[in-house]
Design a protein around this motif. Structure first.
Motif, PDB file in Angstrom:
ATOM      1  N   GLY A  72      -3.571   9.010  12.487  1.00  0.00           N
ATOM      2  CA  GLY A  72      -5.132   9.102  12.624  1.00  0.00           C
ATOM      3  C   GLY A  72      -5.928   8.914  11.800  1.00  0.00           C
ATOM      4  O   GLY A  72      -7.025   8.312  12.243  1.00  0.00           O
ATOM      5  N   LEU A  73      -5.642   8.979  10.626  1.00  0.00           N
ATOM      6  CA  LEU A  73      -6.539   8.506   9.518  1.00  0.00           C
ATOM      7  C   LEU A  73      -6.816   6.946   9.525  1.00  0.00           C
ATOM      8  O   LEU A  73      -7.778   6.408   9.530  1.00  0.00           O
ATOM      9  N   GLY A  74      -5.685   6.198   9.747  1.00  0.00           N
ATOM     10  CA  GLY A  74      -5.665   4.741   9.927  1.00  0.00           C
ATOM     11  C   GLY A  74      -6.613   4.315  11.125  1.00  0.00           C
ATOM     12  O   GLY A  74      -7.198   3.165  11.099  1.00  0.00           O
ATOM     13  N   HIS A  75      -6.083   5.018  12.279  1.00  0.00           N
ATOM     14  CA  HIS A  75      -6.624   4.111  13.412  1.00  0.00           C
ATOM     15  C   HIS A  75      -8.048   5.005  13.774  1.00  0.00           C
ATOM     16  O   HIS A  75      -8.992   4.089  14.217  1.00  0.00           O
ATOM     17  N   VAL A  79      -8.572   4.600   7.460  1.00  0.00           N
ATOM     18  CA  VAL A  79      -8.315   4.904   5.966  1.00  0.00           C
ATOM     19  C   VAL A  79      -6.872   4.725   5.819  1.00  0.00           C
ATOM     20  O   VAL A  79      -6.132   5.552   6.549  1.00  0.00           O
ATOM     21  N   VAL A  80      -6.571   3.669   5.329  1.00  0.00           N
ATOM     22  CA  VAL A  80      -5.155   3.073   5.104  1.00  0.00           C
ATOM     23  C   VAL A  80      -4.545   3.025   3.616  1.00  0.00           C
ATOM     24  O   VAL A  80      -5.261   3.723   2.830  1.00  0.00           O
ATOM     25  N   LEU A  81      -3.499   2.486   3.475  1.00  0.00           N
ATOM     26  CA  LEU A  81      -2.953   2.398   1.930  1.00  0.00           C
ATOM     27  C   LEU A  81      -3.517   0.808   1.215  1.00  0.00           C
ATOM     28  O   LEU A  81      -3.240   0.027   1.926  1.00  0.00           O
ATOM     29  N   GLY A  82      -4.042   1.156   0.078  1.00  0.00           N
ATOM     30  CA  GLY A  82      -4.303  -0.135  -0.586  1.00  0.00           C
ATOM     31  C   GLY A  82      -3.059  -1.017  -0.818  1.00  0.00           C
ATOM     32  O   GLY A  82      -3.100  -2.237  -0.954  1.00  0.00           O
ATOM     33  N   ASN A  83      -1.919  -0.434  -0.922  1.00  0.00           N
ATOM     34  CA  ASN A  83      -0.704  -1.361  -0.967  1.00  0.00           C
ATOM     35  C   ASN A  83       0.099  -1.327   0.096  1.00  0.00           C
ATOM     36  O   ASN A  83       1.225  -1.869   0.392  1.00  0.00           O
ATOM     37  N   LEU A  84      -0.786  -1.103   1.478  1.00  0.00           N
ATOM     38  CA  LEU A  84      -0.057  -1.108   2.871  1.00  0.00           C
ATOM     39  C   LEU A  84       1.055  -0.213   2.872  1.00  0.00           C
ATOM     40  O   LEU A  84       1.039   0.833   3.724  1.00  0.00           O
ATOM     41  N   VAL A  98      -1.314   7.864  -4.589  1.00  0.00           N
ATOM     42  CA  VAL A  98      -1.410   7.235  -3.127  1.00  0.00           C
ATOM     43  C   VAL A  98      -2.711   6.291  -3.285  1.00  0.00           C
ATOM     44  O   VAL A  98      -3.738   7.024  -3.862  1.00  0.00           O
ATOM     45  N   SER A  99      -2.480   5.270  -2.833  1.00  0.00           N
ATOM     46  CA  SER A  99      -3.495   4.146  -3.169  1.00  0.00           C
ATOM     47  C   SER A  99      -4.380   4.252  -1.545  1.00  0.00           C
ATOM     48  O   SER A  99      -3.715   3.879  -0.863  1.00  0.00           O
ATOM     49  N   VAL A 100      -5.497   4.811  -1.635  1.00  0.00           N
ATOM     50  CA  VAL A 100      -6.218   4.983  -0.413  1.00  0.00           C
ATOM     51  C   VAL A 100      -7.143   3.903  -0.465  1.00  0.00           C
ATOM     52  O   VAL A 100      -7.998   3.602  -1.196  1.00  0.00           O
ATOM     53  N   ILE A 116      -3.644  12.939   3.043  1.00  0.00           N
ATOM     54  CA  ILE A 116      -3.955  11.302   3.055  1.00  0.00           C
ATOM     55  C   ILE A 116      -3.014  10.550   3.387  1.00  0.00           C
ATOM     56  O   ILE A 116      -3.433   9.287   3.624  1.00  0.00           O
ATOM     57  N   ALA A 117      -1.778  10.804   3.359  1.00  0.00           N
ATOM     58  CA  ALA A 117      -0.699   9.850   3.588  1.00  0.00           C
ATOM     59  C   ALA A 117       0.676  10.647   3.847  1.00  0.00           C
ATOM     60  O   ALA A 117       0.537  11.806   3.776  1.00  0.00           O
ATOM     61  N   GLN A 118       1.724   9.997   4.272  1.00  0.00           N
ATOM     62  CA  GLN A 118       3.122  10.626   4.517  1.00  0.00           C
ATOM     63  C   GLN A 118       4.119   9.964   3.954  1.00  0.00           C
ATOM     64  O   GLN A 118       3.986   8.825   3.681  1.00  0.00           O
ATOM     65  N   MET A 119       5.009  10.722   3.461  1.00  0.00           N
ATOM     66  CA  MET A 119       6.147  10.143   2.674  1.00  0.00           C
ATOM     67  C   MET A 119       7.533  10.144   3.611  1.00  0.00           C
ATOM     68  O   MET A 119       7.822  11.245   4.129  1.00  0.00           O
TER      69      MET A 119
END
Ligand SMILES: O=c1ccn([C@H]2C[C@H](O)[C@@H](COP(=O)(O)OP(=O)(O)OP(=O)(O)O)O2)c(=O)[nH]1
Ligand SMILES: [Mg+2]
Length: 151
Positions: A72-75, A79-84, A98-100, A116-119
Motif C-alpha cells: 500500500g505504501l509503495g503503490h 514509499v519504498v526501501l532505499g536498499n530495495l 528500515v531505509s525508507v 513502514i515495512a514488513q519482515m
C-alpha cells in the motif's frame, strides 16, 4: 512456530507500539513500525534510516529475514526501501533499521509507530564453491537475458 530471540530497545515497544505480529494466520510478513519520538517528513526523493526499537538474533545460518516494502505504501504513496530489499543476517544482533525512500513527487510524513515495512523469515542455503574447468551441459547453456524471446 519457530522461536526467534528479540530484544526490546525502546520501552514503548509492547505498549504504545505493538510488537510485530502476524496480522492473520496466513500472513508471511510481520509489519515493522517506525520507533520515533516525533513525525519525520520525507521530501520527494529523500531516503532516511528509521529505527524500529527492536533487535532480533536469528542464530541459525539456515534462516535469514528480508525487509520488504508494504504494498500500500509503495503503490499508493511511492514509499519504498532505499536498499530495495533489506537482508538481515542470522548473526546480526543490532537494531533492525528500515531505509525508507520517498520515490514520489510529494512530501510523505512518517508518524511515530507507523507500520513502514514488513519482515519475512526465509530459508537460506549456504553453498561452498566447487571449482571446475567445464560444466556438465544443460539445455540453457549460456543463454540468458531474454534469449528465449518475449512470447
Ligand atoms: O534493511 C536493512 C538491511 C540490513 N540491516 C542490518 C542487518 C544486516 O545483517 C546488516 C548488514 O546488512 P548488509 O549485509 O545488507 O549490509 P552491508 O552494507 O553489506 O553491511 P555489512 O558490511 O555490515 O555486512 O544490517 C538492517 O537492519 N536493515
Ligand atoms: Mg554485508
Amino acid at each position: 512456530m519457530k522461536k526467534i530471540d528479540v530484544k526490546i530497545l525502546d520501552p514503548r515497544i509492547g505498549h504504545e507500539f505493538p510488537l510485530p505480529a502476524y496480522a492473520t494466520p496466513g500472513s508471511a510478513g510481520l509489519d515493522l513500525r517506525a520507533c520515533l519520538d516525533e513525525a519525520v517528513e520525507l521530501a520527494p526523493g529523500q531516503t532516511t534510516l528509521l529505527p524500529t526499537g527492536l533487535a532480533i538474533h536469528i542464530a541459525d545460518a539456515s534462516l535469514a529475514a528480508v525487509i520488504l516494502p508494504r504494498s500500500g505504501l509503495g503503490h499508493k504513496h511511492g514509499v519504498v526501501l532505499g536498499n530495495l530489499v533489506g537482508l538481515i543476517d542470522s548473526d546480526y544482533q543490532g537494531q533492525l533499521m528500515v531505509s525508507v525512500w520517498n520515490r514520489s513527487q510529494t512530501v510523505f510524513t512518517v508518524e511515530p509507530g507507523e507500520r513502514i515495512a514488513q519482515m519475512v523469515f526465509v530459508p537460506v542455503v549456504q553453498a561452498e564453491f566447487n571449482l571446475v574447468e567445464a560444466f556438465d551441459s544443460s539445455e540453457r547453456g549460456e543463454g540468458g537475458f531474454g534469449h528465449s524471446g518475449r512470447q
